[in-house]
Scaffold this active site. Structure first.
Site, PDB file in Angstrom:
ATOM      1  N   LYS A  13      75.396  27.055 130.438  1.00 19.41           N
ATOM      2  CA  LYS A  13      74.134  26.420 130.866  1.00 19.41           C
ATOM      3  C   LYS A  13      73.417  27.291 131.900  1.00 19.41           C
ATOM      4  CE  LYS A  13      76.144  22.583 132.281  1.00 19.41           C
ATOM      5  NZ  LYS A  13      77.568  22.919 131.993  1.00 19.41           N
ATOM      6  N   ARG A 152      84.456  30.396 142.274  1.00 16.87           N
ATOM      7  CA  ARG A 152      84.189  29.031 142.729  1.00 16.87           C
ATOM      8  C   ARG A 152      85.493  28.275 142.952  1.00 16.87           C
ATOM      9  NH1 ARG A 152      79.640  26.584 138.709  1.00 16.87           N
ATOM     10  NH2 ARG A 152      81.076  24.809 138.788  1.00 16.87           N
ATOM     11  N   ARG A 163      87.644  18.655 134.861  1.00 14.63           N
ATOM     12  CA  ARG A 163      86.193  18.702 134.614  1.00 14.63           C
ATOM     13  C   ARG A 163      85.897  18.488 133.130  1.00 14.63           C
ATOM     14  NH1 ARG A 163      84.842  24.283 137.228  1.00 14.63           N
ATOM     15  NH2 ARG A 163      82.818  24.015 136.225  1.00 14.63           N
TER      16      ARG A 163
HETATM   17  P1  AP5 Z   1      77.989  29.577 132.951  1.00 16.62           P
HETATM   18  O1  AP5 Z   1      76.637  29.964 132.464  1.00 16.62           O
HETATM   19  O2  AP5 Z   1      78.282  29.727 134.387  1.00 16.62           O
HETATM   20  O3  AP5 Z   1      78.360  28.099 132.432  1.00 16.62           O
HETATM   21  P2  AP5 Z   1      77.872  26.660 132.891  1.00 16.62           P
HETATM   22  O4  AP5 Z   1      77.659  25.851 131.662  1.00 16.62           O
HETATM   23  O5  AP5 Z   1      76.750  26.776 133.864  1.00 16.62           O
HETATM   24  O6  AP5 Z   1      79.205  26.140 133.575  1.00 16.62           O
HETATM   25  P3  AP5 Z   1      79.450  25.400 134.946  1.00 16.62           P
HETATM   26  O7  AP5 Z   1      80.907  25.531 135.231  1.00 16.62           O
HETATM   27  O8  AP5 Z   1      78.481  25.825 135.996  1.00 16.62           O
HETATM   28  O9  AP5 Z   1      79.146  23.935 134.531  1.00 16.62           O
HETATM   29  P4  AP5 Z   1      79.487  22.670 135.262  1.00 16.62           P
HETATM   30  O10 AP5 Z   1      78.590  21.737 134.555  1.00 16.62           O
HETATM   31  O11 AP5 Z   1      80.913  22.297 135.286  1.00 16.62           O
HETATM   32  O12 AP5 Z   1      79.175  22.978 136.810  1.00 16.62           O
HETATM   33  P5  AP5 Z   1      78.034  22.516 137.798  1.00 16.62           P
HETATM   34  O13 AP5 Z   1      77.790  23.586 138.756  1.00 16.62           O
HETATM   35  O14 AP5 Z   1      76.900  21.952 137.034  1.00 16.62           O
HETATM   36  O15 AP5 Z   1      79.052  30.426 132.084  1.00 16.62           O
HETATM   37  C1  AP5 Z   1      80.467  30.310 132.320  1.00 16.62           C
HETATM   38  C2  AP5 Z   1      81.161  31.686 132.147  1.00 16.62           C
HETATM   39  O16 AP5 Z   1      81.065  32.074 130.778  1.00 16.62           O
HETATM   40  C3  AP5 Z   1      80.502  32.831 132.940  1.00 16.62           C
HETATM   41  O17 AP5 Z   1      81.515  33.709 133.367  1.00 16.62           O
HETATM   42  C4  AP5 Z   1      79.561  33.481 131.933  1.00 16.62           C
HETATM   43  O18 AP5 Z   1      79.355  34.847 132.224  1.00 16.62           O
HETATM   44  C5  AP5 Z   1      80.330  33.288 130.641  1.00 16.62           C
HETATM   45  N1  AP5 Z   1      79.461  33.106 129.463  1.00 16.62           N
HETATM   46  C6  AP5 Z   1      78.282  32.420 129.401  1.00 16.62           C
HETATM   47  N2  AP5 Z   1      77.788  32.421 128.140  1.00 16.62           N
HETATM   48  C7  AP5 Z   1      78.693  33.123 127.388  1.00 16.62           C
HETATM   49  C8  AP5 Z   1      78.758  33.472 126.005  1.00 16.62           C
HETATM   50  N3  AP5 Z   1      77.794  33.115 125.130  1.00 16.62           N
HETATM   51  N4  AP5 Z   1      79.829  34.189 125.578  1.00 16.62           N
HETATM   52  C9  AP5 Z   1      80.823  34.579 126.450  1.00 16.62           C
HETATM   53  N5  AP5 Z   1      80.812  34.278 127.772  1.00 16.62           N
HETATM   54  C10 AP5 Z   1      79.765  33.552 128.230  1.00 16.62           C
HETATM   55  O19 AP5 Z   1      78.737  21.284 138.542  1.00 16.62           O
HETATM   56  C11 AP5 Z   1      79.822  21.477 139.423  1.00 16.62           C
HETATM   57  C12 AP5 Z   1      80.244  20.157 140.019  1.00 16.62           C
HETATM   58  O20 AP5 Z   1      79.173  19.618 140.817  1.00 16.62           O
HETATM   59  C13 AP5 Z   1      80.602  19.047 139.034  1.00 16.62           C
HETATM   60  O21 AP5 Z   1      81.940  19.133 138.587  1.00 16.62           O
HETATM   61  C14 AP5 Z   1      80.330  17.790 139.873  1.00 16.62           C
HETATM   62  O22 AP5 Z   1      81.370  17.547 140.770  1.00 16.62           O
HETATM   63  C15 AP5 Z   1      79.105  18.189 140.674  1.00 16.62           C
HETATM   64  N6  AP5 Z   1      77.829  17.840 139.990  1.00 16.62           N
HETATM   65  C16 AP5 Z   1      76.875  18.711 139.542  1.00 16.62           C
HETATM   66  N7  AP5 Z   1      75.865  18.063 138.947  1.00 16.62           N
HETATM   67  C17 AP5 Z   1      76.180  16.737 139.006  1.00 16.62           C
HETATM   68  C18 AP5 Z   1      75.557  15.554 138.521  1.00 16.62           C
HETATM   69  N8  AP5 Z   1      74.386  15.599 137.847  1.00 16.62           N
HETATM   70  N9  AP5 Z   1      76.187  14.380 138.742  1.00 16.62           N
HETATM   71  C19 AP5 Z   1      77.356  14.305 139.412  1.00 16.62           C
HETATM   72  N10 AP5 Z   1      78.002  15.379 139.884  1.00 16.62           N
HETATM   73  C20 AP5 Z   1      77.434  16.594 139.683  1.00 16.62           C
HETATM   74 MG    MG Z   2      76.511  26.301 135.922  1.00 15.22          MG
END
Ligand code: AP5
Ligand code: MG
Length: 206
Positions: A13, A152, A163
Site C-alpha cells: 500500500k 519498524r 497483524r
Molecule cells: P509496503 O509498501 O511498506 O506495504 P504496506 O501495505 O504499506 O504494509 P504496512 O505494513 O505498512 O501495512 P500495515 O497496514 O500493516 O501498516 P500501517 O502502517 O498502515 O511494502 C512492504 C514491503 O514489501 C516493503 O519492503 C516493500 O519494499 C516490499 N514490496 C512492496 N511491493 C512489493 C512488490 N510488488 N513485490 C515485492 N516486494 C514489494 O499500520 C500500522 C499499525 O498502525 C496497525 O497495525 C495499527 O496498529 C495502527 N493503525 C494504522 N491505521 C489504523 C487504522 N485505520 N485503524 C486502527 N489502527 C490503525
Molecule cells: Mg504502509
C-alpha cells in the site's frame, strides 16, 4: 480524486500510494505513518498508541476517525487524497461515509504466505519515508536519499502474524463492503512493483 488503498499488511500500500499520489498530485494519508509520527514526537496519543501498535492490534476507531477528519481539512487535500491503511474496520468505513464520498477503492491482493517474508525484510527510511526490502539495499542506506534505514518495531515475526489475523477478522470485510457499493478495483499485488503500479493506473483510468 478521493481514493482508498486496501490490502493486508505488506501488500505494498505504502509503496504504491507514493506513486499514485505523485502522479495525480493528491495527498497521501497513511494513518500508520501519522501514528508513528505521534510516537516520535512523544505526544500523549503516540504514547497510548505505541503498545497497541507493537502488539499488532488496532488503535481505537474514535482516535483514528478524529485524526482523519482533521487531516483532510489541510490545504494539500484540496485536489483530493489517497488513504493508505484507513478505513480498517466497518465502523471506520461507515464514519467515513458521513464525512466525504470516496471515488474508488483499490484492493491490493497478495497471498499471506508472501507477506511475512516481505514485512520482516522491510527497512524504512526516516528521511524520505520509503520502504525497501533488505535484499535490495546495500550498506543500510536508503537507495533514494541516503538516510540510515531502520526496522519498524511491529515488523517482528510474532507481531506480523497477529497483524495478519487482525486484518482477516476486522479489515477484510471491507472488500465486500465496497464491492456492494460498486467502488472496488481488484489488483494483483503478487507481481513486481512496476507491474502492480501499471495495473492500478490502467484500472483507474478505465
Ligand atoms: P509496503 O509498501 O511498506 O506495504 P504496506 O501495505 O504499506 O504494509 P504496512 O505494513 O505498512 O501495512 P500495515 O497496514 O500493516 O501498516 P500501517 O502502517 O498502515 O511494502 C512492504 C514491503 O514489501 C516493503 O519492503 C516493500 O519494499 C516490499 N514490496 C512492496 N511491493 C512489493 C512488490 N510488488 N513485490 C515485492 N516486494 C514489494 O499500520 C500500522 C499499525 O498502525 C496497525 O497495525 C495499527 O496498529 C495502527 N493503525 C494504522 N491505521 C489504523 C487504522 N485505520 N485503524 C486502527 N489502527 C490503525
Ligand atoms: Mg504502509
Amino acid at each position: 480524486m478521493k481514493l482508498i488503498l486496501l490490502g493486508p499488511p505488506g501488500a505494498g500500500k505504502g509503496t504504491q500510494a507514493a506513486r499514485i499520489a505523485a502522479k495525480y498530485g493528491i495527498a497521501h494519508i497513511s494513518t500508520g505513518d501519522m501514528l508513528r509520527a505521534e510516537i516520535r514526537k512523544g505526544s500523549e496519543l503516540g504514547l497510548k498508541a505505541k503498545s497497541t501498535i507493537d502488539r499488532g492490534e488496532l488503535v481505537s476507531d474514535d482516535v483514528i476517525i478524529g485524526m482523519v477528519k482533521n487531516r483532510i481539512e489541510a490545504p494539500d487535500c484540496a485536489r483530493g487524497f489517497l488513504f493508505d491503511g484507513f478505513p480498517r474496520t466497518v465502523e471506520q468505513a461507515e464514519a467515513l461515509e458521513e464525512i466525504t464520498e470516496i471515488d474508488r477503492v483499490i484492493d491490493i491482493e497478495v497471498p499471506f504466505s508472501r507477506l511475512v517474508e516481505r514485512i520482516s525484510g522491510r527497512r524504512m527510511c526516516p528521511d524520505c519515508g520509503a520502504a525497501h526490502h533488505v535484499s535490495r539495499v546495500d550498506g543500510g542506506r536508503c537507495p533514494d536519499c541516503g538516510g540510515a534505514l531502520y526496522q519498524r518495531d511491529d515488523d517482528r515475526e510474532e507481531t506480523v502474524k497477529n497483524r495478519l489475523s487482525v486484518y482477516e477478522r476486522k479489515t477484510a470485510p471491507l472488500i465486500e463492503f465496497y464491492l456492494q457499493r460498486g467502488k472496488l478495483l481488484e489488483v494483483n499485488g503478487d507481481a513486481p512493483i512496476d507491474t502492480v503500479g501499471a495495473e492500478i493506473f490502467g484500472k483507474l483510468e478505465e
